[in-house]
Structures are given as structure tokens and as C-alpha cells.
Design a protein around this motif. Structure first.
Motif, short mmCIF file in Angstrom:
data_model
loop_
_atom_site.label_atom_id
_atom_site.label_comp_id
_atom_site.label_asym_id
_atom_site.label_seq_id
_atom_site.Cartn_x
_atom_site.Cartn_y
_atom_site.Cartn_z
N THR A 116 44.25 44.78 37.23
CA THR A 116 43.16 43.85 36.95
C THR A 116 43.17 42.73 37.99
O THR A 116 44.21 42.44 38.60
CB THR A 116 43.24 43.23 35.53
OG1 THR A 116 44.50 42.59 35.39
CG2 THR A 116 43.06 44.28 34.45
N ILE A 117 42.01 42.11 38.16
CA ILE A 117 41.89 40.99 39.08
C ILE A 117 42.48 39.74 38.43
O ILE A 117 42.25 39.47 37.25
CB ILE A 117 40.42 40.75 39.46
CG1 ILE A 117 39.87 41.95 40.24
CG2 ILE A 117 40.24 39.47 40.26
CD1 ILE A 117 40.54 42.21 41.57
N GLY A 118 43.25 38.98 39.20
CA GLY A 118 43.93 37.80 38.69
C GLY A 118 43.05 36.58 38.57
O GLY A 118 41.82 36.63 38.75
N HIS A 123 37.31 37.81 46.23
CA HIS A 123 36.27 38.26 47.16
C HIS A 123 36.60 39.69 47.56
O HIS A 123 37.76 40.07 47.66
CB HIS A 123 36.24 37.39 48.41
CG HIS A 123 35.82 35.98 48.15
ND1 HIS A 123 34.57 35.65 47.68
CD2 HIS A 123 36.48 34.81 48.28
CE1 HIS A 123 34.47 34.35 47.54
NE2 HIS A 123 35.63 33.80 47.89
N ALA A 124 35.58 40.47 47.79
CA ALA A 124 35.75 41.84 48.30
C ALA A 124 35.08 41.93 49.66
O ALA A 124 34.10 41.22 49.94
CB ALA A 124 35.15 42.84 47.33
N TYR A 125 35.62 42.79 50.51
CA TYR A 125 35.12 42.95 51.87
C TYR A 125 34.80 44.42 52.12
O TYR A 125 35.26 45.31 51.41
CB TYR A 125 36.16 42.47 52.88
CG TYR A 125 36.42 40.98 52.79
CD1 TYR A 125 35.74 40.08 53.61
CD2 TYR A 125 37.32 40.47 51.87
CE1 TYR A 125 35.96 38.71 53.53
CE2 TYR A 125 37.55 39.10 51.77
CZ TYR A 125 36.86 38.23 52.60
OH TYR A 125 37.08 36.88 52.49
N HIS A 126 34.02 44.67 53.18
CA HIS A 126 33.68 46.04 53.58
C HIS A 126 34.73 46.63 54.50
O HIS A 126 34.45 47.53 55.28
CB HIS A 126 32.30 46.06 54.25
CG HIS A 126 31.16 45.92 53.31
ND1 HIS A 126 30.68 46.96 52.54
CD2 HIS A 126 30.39 44.85 53.00
CE1 HIS A 126 29.66 46.55 51.81
NE2 HIS A 126 29.46 45.27 52.06
N GLY A 127 35.94 46.14 54.42
CA GLY A 127 37.06 46.63 55.21
C GLY A 127 38.26 45.75 54.92
O GLY A 127 38.15 44.74 54.22
N GLU A 141 37.59 37.51 37.45
CA GLU A 141 38.92 37.58 36.86
C GLU A 141 38.92 38.55 35.67
O GLU A 141 37.97 38.57 34.88
CB GLU A 141 39.33 36.19 36.37
CG GLU A 141 40.67 36.12 35.67
CD GLU A 141 41.02 34.72 35.20
OE1 GLU A 141 41.92 34.60 34.35
OE2 GLU A 141 40.40 33.75 35.69
N GLY A 142 39.96 39.34 35.56
CA GLY A 142 40.09 40.28 34.45
C GLY A 142 39.40 41.62 34.66
O GLY A 142 39.56 42.53 33.85
N SER A 184 47.12 40.09 47.03
CA SER A 184 47.66 38.98 46.25
C SER A 184 46.74 38.55 45.11
O SER A 184 47.16 37.84 44.21
CB SER A 184 47.96 37.78 47.15
OG SER A 184 46.78 37.35 47.81
N ALA A 185 45.46 38.98 45.14
CA ALA A 185 44.51 38.64 44.07
C ALA A 185 44.55 39.63 42.92
O ALA A 185 43.85 39.45 41.92
CB ALA A 185 43.09 38.57 44.65
N VAL A 186 45.37 40.67 43.05
CA VAL A 186 45.43 41.73 42.04
C VAL A 186 46.65 41.49 41.14
O VAL A 186 47.79 41.48 41.61
CB VAL A 186 45.52 43.12 42.71
CG1 VAL A 186 45.58 44.21 41.65
CG2 VAL A 186 44.32 43.33 43.63
N ARG A 187 46.39 41.29 39.87
CA ARG A 187 47.45 40.98 38.90
C ARG A 187 48.43 42.14 38.77
O ARG A 187 48.04 43.28 38.51
CB ARG A 187 46.82 40.67 37.54
CG ARG A 187 47.80 40.18 36.50
CD ARG A 187 47.09 39.83 35.19
NE ARG A 187 46.25 38.65 35.35
CZ ARG A 187 45.03 38.52 34.85
NH1 ARG A 187 44.47 39.50 34.18
NH2 ARG A 187 44.35 37.40 35.03
#
Length: 197
Positions: A116-118, A123-127, A141-142, A184-187
Motif C-alpha cells: 500500500t502507499i504510505g 507521485h507516479a512517473y512514466h518511468g 495514501e492507503g 520509499s513511498a510504499v509502505r
């Protein structure tokens, strides 16, 4: 007695090698020389269940390469990388739209791990990184994500946004987005320190 000792050795080896149990591939995806043979319709993932990016003509893409292929529905899709007037992208299109000088295009990882997202969302990117275009919508989040690959501190993951449009073929299901999110944003996700798994 020998059997018991062998089992203990296996358990000990797995304890010191957690990557052996991971479904997430790690490493820099290799570029395979390729070129588009027609106008290219792009999606964030391999199939029509994924969100659309846009359509570009052959002349609108520079530094074009294919990184891997994956079956989506009944056809093969390729993850391509290119530069354009809109910025740098990795996106998917049907393999019939791509000419390669080799048949050795690797297959993408179809297995994944759920996280899950922390806190604060992501933000998400195309690469894998800020050299690529940032996606328009933040992943809240979540949000549950499925992680397939890690590269340069970013993970390639599938997720469904809260306001997702319905899929083209199955209006009961929401469209899926595939994007690159900072690890690092992924719980609960532990980034690998090695390249090339």
C-alpha cells in the motif's frame, strides 16, 4: 538426521537471502533497438484495461527502444521508451506496431507483490525517476498497489485510482494505471541494494 540437517540449512539460507522469495524483479531494463512502423497508441500498461496515455506518429518519437514484452488479453504488448516534445516516457503499445532487429525481447515480470502507499500519498512517473514525465494524478495514501519491478529506487506498480473510468471491454471494472513510484513511498517495501536480479 541428515534430512533434518538439510532442512535447517535450507531455512537458514532462505533467512539470509530474502530476495529468493520475492516476486519483484530488480535491475535496469535493457534497451533493445527498435522502431515504430506506424502511428503508436500508448497505454500505461499491457492491455486495454489500462489507462490511455496518447497516440503519437512515428516522427514524434526520438531515441526509441523496446525494453520488454508482455501478454495483455489476447495480444502481445511492448514496453517502449522514447523522447518526445512532451518529455521522456515509458509506455506500452501492441507489438505489431514495433519493428525490432532481433527476436530476443525479454518478457516482463507478471508476478507481483501487494503493498500500500504510505503516508501522504505518492507521485507516479512514466518511468523510473524524475527524468520522466510525472503522471497527472497523485496516488492516495492507503491505495493498494501490485509491485512488479524495481529500478533506480522506483517501483513499477499497478493501481486503481479512486476516480478511475470504467474499462472499455468490461464497464463493471475500473481502469488500471501502471506507473513508477518512489520505493520509499510504499509502505512495508524494502528496496533492494543490488542491480540486476
Amino acid at each position: 538426521m541428515k534430512r533434518k540437517a538439510g532442512t535447517l540449512l535450507l531455512i537458514a539460507a532462505l533467512a539470509f537471502c530474502p530476495a529468493a522469495l520475492s516476486e519483484v524483479s530488480v535491475g535496469t531494463l535493457e534497451r533493445v533497438e527498435a522502431s515504430p512502423n506506424q502511428k503508436v497508441a500508448l497505454r500505461t500498461g499491457p492491455g486495454t484495461k489500462y489507462t490511455e496515455v496518447f497516440t503519437l506518429s512515428q516522427g514524434q518519437m526520438r531515441d526509441f527502444a523496446i525494453l520488454e514484452q508482455e501478454k495483455g488479453g489476447s495480444v502481445m504488448w511492448g514496453m517502449i521508451e522514447f523522447d518526445s516534445d512532451y518529455g521522456r516516457y515509458r509506455a506500452y503499445t501492441g507489438m505489431k506496431r514495433i519493428d525490432t532487429k532481433t527476436s530476443d525481447v525479454p518478457y516482463g515480470n507478471k508476478e507481483g507483490e501487494v503493498y500500500t502507499i504510505g503516508k501522504g500519498g505518492a507521485h507516479a512517473y512514466h518511468g523510473p525517476g524524475k527524468d520522466y514525465v510525472k503522471m497527472e494524478k497523485t496516488v492516495p495514501e492507503g491505495t493498494e498497489i501490485t509491485v512488479y519491478h524495481e529500478e533506480q529506487g522506483y517501483v513499477l506498480a499497478d493501481y486503481v485510482l479512486p476516480d478511475a473510468e470504467p474499462q472499455q471491454r468490461d464497464k463493471e471494472l475500473p481502469q488500471v494505471t501502471r506507473g513508477w513510484i518512489r520505493a520509499s513511498a510504499v509502505r512495508g517495501y524494502r528496496a533492494s541494494t543490488s542491480e540486476g536480479k
